[in-house]
Design an enzyme around this catalytic site. Sequence first.
Site, short mmCIF file in Angstrom:
data_model
loop_
_atom_site.label_atom_id
_atom_site.label_comp_id
_atom_site.label_asym_id
_atom_site.label_seq_id
_atom_site.Cartn_x
_atom_site.Cartn_y
_atom_site.Cartn_z
N ASP A 92 0.99 -1.10 -0.34
CA ASP A 92 -0.11 0.17 -0.01
C ASP A 92 0.95 1.54 0.30
OD1 ASP A 92 -2.95 1.58 0.44
OD2 ASP A 92 -1.78 2.30 1.87
N GLU A 104 -0.31 -1.54 -5.13
CA GLU A 104 -1.38 -1.19 -5.48
C GLU A 104 -1.10 0.38 -5.74
OE1 GLU A 104 -4.24 1.33 -4.39
OE2 GLU A 104 -2.93 1.42 -3.16
N HIS A 127 -12.87 -2.38 -0.08
CA HIS A 127 -12.80 -1.02 0.26
C HIS A 127 -13.30 0.10 0.58
CE1 HIS A 127 -8.46 -2.08 0.15
NE2 HIS A 127 -8.48 -0.09 1.10
#
Length: 553
Positions: free
Chosen positions: A272, A313, A375
Amino acid sequence: MQSTMTAGPMLNAYPDSLGGNLGALADFLEDSRVQGAFSSCYILPSLFNTDLDRGFSVIDYSLNEALASREDLERIRKLGIGLKLDFILNHASVLSPQFQDVLKNGEASPYRDFFIDWNKFWQGCGEMTEEGYIQPDPEYLAPMFFRKPGLPLLMVRMPDGRKVPYWNTFYQSVSCRRPTVQQLMEIAGLQYGSAERLHILLSEALDRGEAPGKIDFGPFAACKDRVVSWLEQNREYLGQMDLNIQSPLVWAFYENTLTALSDYGADIVRLDAFAYAPKAPGRKNFLNDPETWELLEQVRQLADPHGLQLLPEIHASYQERIHEKVAEQGYLTYDFFLPGLMLDAFERQSGQLLCDWARELWSKQIRTVNMLGCHDGIPLLDLKGLLPDDRIQYLIDRVVERGGYVKNLHGQKGVYYQVNATYYSALGEDPQKLLLARAIQMFMPGKPQVWYLDLFAGKNDHEAVRRAGEGGHKEINRTNLSAADVQAGLQTELVQRQLELLRLRNTCPAFGFDAELTACCSGSVLTLQWQRQGAVARLTADFSDFSFEIEAD
């Protein structure tokens, strides 16, 4: 060590999404009606010891004892289900032991260079302000990409009273602990009645967001210095502080974290915010090239001995081809284009663009993790270059008409925003459309990732957004389901049929990263066929009436 990752479906959930904790999520996966549907489970980072952003501000990578245990993880692993876990490369929480050591010991802390001292970073590249931070010269700021308004820094008070700015790309919050009336009597040497009046004055000023040093103390000016000093010493911080990847201690932290994730049973690690980590004056400081790729390669060298497959990501438009570059470097990459292309196909009642996209992924051998919902929001701006701008705006408007929210990047329309909605609501809450979307996802190239709320046909949760207040738009698609909700959902035809599709994708030998794809589209009919090891699976989908047929042998 080689990764054991397969291309089978992956459940995506918070540890408390299905029944309140990870044990209940394990119960769900152990249910006979669910077994065989998933080969992997992506557990979001509230699994760890975290404070903000529902897990993406990590204090440390120990398990969140309120939600999970090693026994829960072991139950999932015993089902033959692999784990995908998060590693946040760019930042750590203010409450991390490393930053707390800096706050306690200042320059004497061994972690003083673990985070990025703003003034050291920008030395010689700007002018010092009265507030104590360097304002970079315009030519250095011009190329920079910021995630929030203003400079990305947090002024932190050191033990000796100095205020030091630290780089802070994402969230921050500073609050002052309020002295009681009796404490003010002691701090300021006041009688009770005067201390009570000062307490009201301070509370009102702090509620307005005034900095302690800027508060007008009025008749209590004589004690201002003493009270302000107390307030400054009792500051409390929340936030996500950027890590200094030039520090050897950061790389030791990286290695220890990857070891811990492997020990938990991870075979995929999602990286991330990795693109924000490499920084240099005068650069964009988002996806700096070649530094970003050098960083990823160094992380891969740490991950390989553990057999960890890295999944960087990043959101970028199709026309930038970043997804291709990630794949060319040998990493998994997200298919952030599928959700929007799927919505577009339903609106046009044509699968031609989905067909073209499937062929492109397969012919270029781009290994993806694909999804519908997740999410975060539905990433429609990623489609730039695949769809015309007016078509993208049409899709955004349609999802908003169906109850979704648009969150722009600090007020700039059309800059890195997503539409927040459940995928079921984005489809108009049509069960047949959801089934067809799931069937197509199962036949698209890549490893299908399934958001738990989509599986249960979750609708937009506007009440959750209202409760969350400002910045709570993502809660529209994060509704926790109770154990009773899960059991009731498992009895519905819509959930059962989706699980059948997942089980086919997981168990039929025709699918796999090394399988052969044939894709064609004629009018409203899309056909996707996979062949491997003598097995064949074929989907025929008709967008005119949203029907589909599957043949597998």
